[in-house]
Design an enzyme around this catalytic site. Sequence first.
Site, PDB file in Angstrom:
ATOM      1  N   TYR A   1      43.140  46.304  40.984  1.00  0.00           N
ATOM      2  CA  TYR A   1      44.364  46.675  41.689  1.00  0.00           C
ATOM      3  C   TYR A   1      44.235  48.013  42.411  1.00  0.00           C
ATOM      4  O   TYR A   1      44.979  48.297  43.350  1.00  0.00           O
ATOM      5  CB  TYR A   1      45.545  46.753  40.716  1.00  0.00           C
ATOM      6  CG  TYR A   1      46.000  45.414  40.171  1.00  0.00           C
ATOM      7  CD1 TYR A   1      45.511  44.216  40.675  1.00  0.00           C
ATOM      8  CD2 TYR A   1      46.924  45.343  39.137  1.00  0.00           C
ATOM      9  CE1 TYR A   1      45.925  43.007  40.167  1.00  0.00           C
ATOM     10  CE2 TYR A   1      47.348  44.133  38.619  1.00  0.00           C
ATOM     11  CZ  TYR A   1      46.839  42.967  39.144  1.00  0.00           C
ATOM     12  OH  TYR A   1      47.253  41.762  38.646  1.00  0.00           O
TER      13      TYR A   1
ATOM     14  N   LYS B   1      35.287  39.385  30.992  1.00  0.00           N
ATOM     15  CA  LYS B   1      34.521  38.290  31.616  1.00  0.00           C
ATOM     16  C   LYS B   1      33.069  38.762  31.760  1.00  0.00           C
ATOM     17  O   LYS B   1      32.488  38.769  32.847  1.00  0.00           O
ATOM     18  CB  LYS B   1      35.141  37.927  32.972  1.00  0.00           C
ATOM     19  CG  LYS B   1      34.611  36.614  33.570  1.00  0.00           C
ATOM     20  CD  LYS B   1      34.887  35.413  32.713  1.00  0.00           C
ATOM     21  CE  LYS B   1      34.417  34.129  33.425  1.00  0.00           C
ATOM     22  NZ  LYS B   1      34.453  32.963  32.536  1.00  0.00           N
TER      23      LYS B   1
ATOM     24  N   ASP C   1      38.990  33.350  30.199  1.00  0.00           N
ATOM     25  CA  ASP C   1      39.388  31.955  30.339  1.00  0.00           C
ATOM     26  C   ASP C   1      39.608  31.308  28.977  1.00  0.00           C
ATOM     27  O   ASP C   1      40.561  30.554  28.779  1.00  0.00           O
ATOM     28  CB  ASP C   1      38.360  31.167  31.166  1.00  0.00           C
ATOM     29  CG  ASP C   1      36.923  31.465  30.772  1.00  0.00           C
ATOM     30  OD1 ASP C   1      36.675  32.387  29.970  1.00  0.00           O
ATOM     31  OD2 ASP C   1      36.027  30.769  31.294  1.00  0.00           O
TER      32      ASP C   1
ATOM     33  N   ASP D   1      47.714  41.598  33.006  1.00  0.00           N
ATOM     34  CA  ASP D   1      48.862  41.166  33.798  1.00  0.00           C
ATOM     35  C   ASP D   1      49.120  39.679  33.579  1.00  0.00           C
ATOM     36  O   ASP D   1      50.256  39.243  33.341  1.00  0.00           O
ATOM     37  CB  ASP D   1      48.581  41.462  35.274  1.00  0.00           C
ATOM     38  CG  ASP D   1      49.811  41.302  36.155  1.00  0.00           C
ATOM     39  OD1 ASP D   1      50.879  40.947  35.638  1.00  0.00           O
ATOM     40  OD2 ASP D   1      49.692  41.537  37.368  1.00  0.00           O
TER      41      ASP D   1
ATOM     42  N   ASP E   1      52.004  37.689  30.627  1.00  0.00           N
ATOM     43  CA  ASP E   1      53.023  36.758  31.118  1.00  0.00           C
ATOM     44  C   ASP E   1      52.882  35.399  30.445  1.00  0.00           C
ATOM     45  O   ASP E   1      53.882  34.740  30.133  1.00  0.00           O
ATOM     46  CB  ASP E   1      52.906  36.599  32.636  1.00  0.00           C
ATOM     47  CG  ASP E   1      53.645  37.701  33.384  1.00  0.00           C
ATOM     48  OD1 ASP E   1      53.964  38.729  32.762  1.00  0.00           O
ATOM     49  OD2 ASP E   1      53.888  37.546  34.595  1.00  0.00           O
TER      50      ASP E   1
END
Length: 448
Positions: free
Chosen positions: A180, A231, A263, A287, A291
């Site tokens: 970001y 990852k 994942d 993020d 959620d």
Amino acid sequence: MACLGYNVKLFKATGFPSESRIHPTRRTNSIRCAVTSATKRYNITLLPGDGIGPEIMNIAKDVLSLAGSQEGIEFQFKEMPVGGVALDLTGVPLPEETLSIAKQSDAILLGAIGGYKWDSNEKHLKPETGLLQLRAGLEVFANLRPASVLPQLVDSSTLKREVAEGVDLMVVRELTGGIYFGKPRGFGTNEKGEEIGFNTEVYATYEIDRIARVGFETARKRRGKLCSVDKANVLEASMLWRKRVTAIASEYPDVELSHMYVDNAAMQLIRDPKQFDTIVTNNIFGDILSDEASMITGSIGMLPSASLSDSGPGLFEPIHGSAPDIAGQDKANPLAMVLSAAMLLRYGLGEENAAKKIENAVLETLNRGYRTGDTLSDGKKLVGCKEMGEEVLRSVDSERSIAVQICKLQFPAGLSPPGNAQALHFLLVKVMLQENVSGCFHCRKNRG
């Protein structure tokens, strides 16, 4: 919310002390029979923002004020624009004055930002850019997002009861680094002359080390299990992430560390969420996963968050968005905003009693069957945003009512109360002692 299940006090308002501790739930409420005169004062910056932000902020402000007044706390609020409303007023999503006022406050409470109106704006003129600038300006690098399935809402979860029941986890998300904020970023053309967009996922050692320590400290005060999500089988930034988290683990031999690819973590959160205690991960993965975790609890409208820095004020906000489709219709769920106010008290100001007062009030309101549309189930009462706020306020005030009833058992000096009243008084005192309630201020003062 995990914050409802633990007496969590990990950080002081000015940083992350290594000696800090989190203890399991232990009721330490003080019942007072009258409004306590304010002995502590805090400056709070309110950033209502866009969409449903102003609606839920009004409720959180009232709840915060009432709970604070009962604990001898007085708040000075200053409301400032951010996001879309700031764009309309000043032409930028984060005015310099807003950031300056926020930095000077003791804590910041944020509603929500964004809306359809500004979706087509250039990137630097989008409301979301203001939020990123706010986080960067406050240097709040650690984002704590609890996700617990409350017994009252287990049937609101999209998962089967046996999967959702008992879930209690905390996502610790790095907030000011990663893709970001990484550079280079932008638009260009490739060798074929086609337009491309590119971003950079980059982390420095110090950024990983400091968020890893927050993760380990959080896990140490919960159930002692930390899962680091990355990852590392593909991304170099994740390879460094795993290397540094593993190195920091030597400082926390009492915490069980595991690693999981993002994942797989996304899949495991749905398959068996109870396996997780504390998750620490980077900005973009946090993020997304937080959620996802929110829907296990039944509604994203129930989840608060705290964003903290090494020094300076923290930023507290619900993790849901601005919901422009229901803005101004009295349909929003204000409880995530209210619980964010509780996190502000605990993490930002160190006011544990007032924080528990708000959290207990939310639970009591749910126990009485009140629900907004996102958590409604059979046999419960549907209410709007405003009425839900009024019921939470009623629950906050109920503790004082109990104290008043106790104090009615006081009698003038030299007079003995009737036997049944005296017996009831001593029974109430006994219950308070058993429940670890410190007792009524008036009773302690006048009856010993």
